[in-house]
Scaffold this active site. Structure first.
Site, mmCIF file in Angstrom:
data_model
loop_
_atom_site.group_PDB
_atom_site.id
_atom_site.type_symbol
_atom_site.label_atom_id
_atom_site.label_comp_id
_atom_site.label_asym_id
_atom_site.label_seq_id
_atom_site.Cartn_x
_atom_site.Cartn_y
_atom_site.Cartn_z
ATOM 1 N N ASP A 97 -19.645 -3.431 28.190
ATOM 2 C CA ASP A 97 -19.469 -4.859 27.937
ATOM 3 C C ASP A 97 -19.071 -5.035 26.480
ATOM 4 O OD1 ASP A 97 -19.360 -7.571 28.451
ATOM 5 O OD2 ASP A 97 -21.470 -7.774 28.995
ATOM 6 N N ASP A 98 -18.525 -6.193 26.165
ATOM 7 C CA ASP A 98 -18.124 -6.443 24.786
ATOM 8 C C ASP A 98 -19.319 -6.691 23.883
ATOM 9 O OD1 ASP A 98 -18.729 -8.934 25.922
ATOM 10 O OD2 ASP A 98 -16.962 -9.943 25.142
ATOM 11 N N ASP B 241 -26.016 -10.150 23.935
ATOM 12 C CA ASP B 241 -26.501 -11.259 23.110
ATOM 13 C C ASP B 241 -27.998 -11.423 23.333
ATOM 14 O OD1 ASP B 241 -27.056 -13.777 21.938
ATOM 15 O OD2 ASP B 241 -25.038 -14.487 22.309
#
Length: 173
Positions: free
Chosen positions: A108-109, A112
């Site tokens: 995933d980028d 969070d």
């Protein structure tokens, strides 16, 4: 999932260019080369598509799968509501020699808050989870990442931005 508009409570902005993102995704691949080998990649859409393509090329992984997770709409800009899986992971990646995610790399980028990461980890708990960027709340859920940013930083990914004039810092830019 990230949106193009900054979160109102994120006082810090971290713009990432295409060149920088490519370098960071390749740095992730370098770190993952020692953690593998991996026989399949599961990218978390949509943010994981670009880094997964780069990592797959660098590690020569041909079996690529997606898992599609979204927040329920109506939660407001920059806010994440209840999550739901729109598309699960193909059985070819979750069973047999890949049982539970063995030999599978999740890409995933960004991690969070960790909400999306938890959902995906439940689907394939034995997989190796990697992100390009990590924030403190989600960092414990990933095995490998490249850059940590503070929780109050909003990352502007290159696919969410365009070229525009930015005033000097002293003028509010």
């Amino acid at each position: 999932m990230m949106t193009a508009e900054p979160h109102p409570n994120a006082p810090k902005h971290f713009p990432v260019s295409w060149d920088q993102f490519h370098r960071d995704a390749r740095a992730l691949a370098w770190r993952l080369a020692a953690a593998g080998p991996f026989s399949a990649i599961v990218c978390v859409t949509r943010g994981g598509l670009v880094p997964a393509a780069i990592v797959a090329r660098e590690l020569n992984v041909r079996l690529i799968e997606t898992v599609c997770v979204e927040s329920y709409a109506g939660s407001g800009v920059g806010r994440q509501g209840e999550l739901r899986v729109l598309k699960g992971i193909a059985e070819a990646v979750t069973s047999g020699s890949h049982g539970g995610g063995q030999g599978v790399l999740i890409v995933d980028d960004l991690v969070d808050t960790g909400k999306t990461a938890r959902v995906v980890r439940e689907l394939i708990p034995k997989a190796h989870f990697a992100t390009v960027y990590a924030k403190p709340m989600g960092r414990p859920l990933v095995d490998t990442f490249v850059t940590e940013v503070s929780q109050d930083t909003w990352i502007f990914f290159p696919w969410d931005t365009g070229l525009a004039f930015v005033p000097p810092i002293r003028e509010g830019g």
